[in-house]
Write an enzyme that holds these catalytic residues in place. Sequence first.
Site, PDB file in Angstrom:
ATOM      1  N   HIS A   1      51.850  24.602  -2.633  1.00  0.00           N
ATOM      2  CA  HIS A   1      51.934  23.081  -2.526  1.00  0.00           C
ATOM      3  C   HIS A   1      50.960  22.348  -3.423  1.00  0.00           C
ATOM      4  O   HIS A   1      49.875  23.027  -3.498  1.00  0.00           O
ATOM      5  CB  HIS A   1      51.909  22.515  -1.019  1.00  0.00           C
ATOM      6  CG  HIS A   1      52.525  23.432  -0.007  1.00  0.00           C
ATOM      7  ND1 HIS A   1      52.132  24.435   0.612  1.00  0.00           N
ATOM      8  CD2 HIS A   1      53.613  22.883   0.715  1.00  0.00           C
ATOM      9  CE1 HIS A   1      53.095  24.622   1.307  1.00  0.00           C
ATOM     10  NE2 HIS A   1      53.848  23.759   1.809  1.00  0.00           N
TER      11      HIS A   1
ATOM     12  N   ASP B   1      47.700  21.964  -1.564  1.00  0.00           N
ATOM     13  CA  ASP B   1      47.020  23.170  -1.352  1.00  0.00           C
ATOM     14  C   ASP B   1      45.770  23.284  -2.601  1.00  0.00           C
ATOM     15  O   ASP B   1      44.713  23.975  -2.207  1.00  0.00           O
ATOM     16  CB  ASP B   1      47.731  24.643  -1.459  1.00  0.00           C
ATOM     17  CG  ASP B   1      48.900  24.544  -0.784  1.00  0.00           C
ATOM     18  OD1 ASP B   1      48.804  23.747   0.462  1.00  0.00           O
ATOM     19  OD2 ASP B   1      49.653  25.265  -0.869  1.00  0.00           O
TER      20      ASP B   1
HETATM   21  C1  XUL Z   1      56.343  25.658   6.976  1.00  0.00           C
HETATM   22  C2  XUL Z   1      56.767  26.495   6.128  1.00  0.00           C
HETATM   23  C3  XUL Z   1      56.015  25.893   4.663  1.00  0.00           C
HETATM   24  C4  XUL Z   1      57.235  26.085   3.757  1.00  0.00           C
HETATM   25  C5  XUL Z   1      56.823  25.527   2.441  1.00  0.00           C
HETATM   26  O1  XUL Z   1      56.928  26.293   8.327  1.00  0.00           O
HETATM   27  O2  XUL Z   1      57.189  27.645   5.973  1.00  0.00           O
HETATM   28  O3  XUL Z   1      54.945  26.588   4.380  1.00  0.00           O
HETATM   29  O4  XUL Z   1      57.468  27.508   3.330  1.00  0.00           O
HETATM   30  O5  XUL Z   1      56.578  23.951   2.427  1.00  0.00           O
END
Ligand code: XUL
Length: 436
Positions: A100, A103
Amino acid sequence: MTAFPEIDRIRFEGTDSTNPLAFRHYNAEEVVEGKTMAEHLRFSVVYWHTFRGQGADPFGPGTALRPWEDGTDSVENAQNRARVAFEFIEKLGAPYYAFHDRDVAPEGASLTETNKNLDAVVGVLKEEQQRTGIKLLWGTANLFSNPRYMHGAATSPNCEAFAFAAAQVKKALEVTHELGGEGYTFWGGREGYQNLWNTNMKRELDHLAMFLHMAVDYAKEIGFTGQFYIEPKPKEPTKHQYDSDAAACLNFLRQYDLMDHLKLNLETNHATLAGHTMQHELEVAGGAGALGSIDANTGDMLLGWDTDQFPTDIYLTTQCMHSVLKYGGLAPGGVNFDAKVRRESFEPIDLFHAHIGGMDAFARGLKIAAAIRADGRLDSIVNDRYSNWESELGTGIEGGKHDFSSLEKIMLEKGDAATNVSGRQEMIENLINTYL
Ligand code: XUL
Ligand code: CO
């Protein structure tokens, strides 16, 4: 400088090995059904758990020992952490990673400052990708942590939260494109509701669809041709999320004319939270031509929340890989370990044990699924089960040659339907166990 001085590159040593830091099944170059294991599995390490997870839970702070962290939220620390991440991924031998925006780099006081921080870390990610050959499976934007998204992002009642999210995804798409990302994922973290009395569901769904269309348009504008994914999850953090399971996502994509642009990124623990198995979700997506990628993990059947554990259950990975092979593979998606080590597994070496176990479990699942397919007994039992559809009546119905009246006429003549045959569930379950 090395963050993992005691760890060498993790190697395949075969099933006789007793070395916990070696693969016993994942042999990247080994060919299964005409492709290497590396090509089938396309393993990916997630940045958010593996490099940002500290083991905090609602009852206590993080426990993780991460000697490379300097305890600040500075850009320098983020850049250093990115180098550590690539050392880890390289030693593990995973070809991909996923992140993300938030992150990898700290959020600043303004959008301009935040974007500048992100660029500063993306520079390091790019260098490290070039140095190691590790690639970006998919990028995504965190549209759920900042308090501005308390009511959702694309589904917020606040149009400025929607606009900010649009700006954030625009930047995340640019960065994903710059890093050669092969995909981009939308997980609707808070795109749902806590209470229906205060919610205009129709309006929120219209907004979400509009948002996704804007993303598709912008990708076109900048020449990003990666695959878009939507990741189903029924709840947590909200009581109900609109992308609740594969079938709900497909319905939404069809309703809003988005089927050509998005596939599904399916996650095991999300499937179980939705009251389904992962195999169910894979079959729903595969049947619709929308099987995109896997967030590999597992939940705990005795706990009702998203525990995101590393997958070690061979039965589960066999089911996953059986469906994946059936629907022609995952590329450009992959097996992305959206999983975290337990709070009690606080040492850096536990990150290696976790990923090695997950990779081996999937490699073994792949080999077992291929063996089931090569043997052909399961297929022939399933084909037999439907064999009377090969009759004149069955082919006539499938060929569109019948209607209620013609079928009524046939059944009035016959008096009753043919006797059913056994589903043989127990025999099939026994057969599957013979491959394990
Ligand atoms: C949350 C989840 C996230 C997604 C990406 O449960 O799975 O980490 O994979 O936003
Ligand atoms: Co996920």
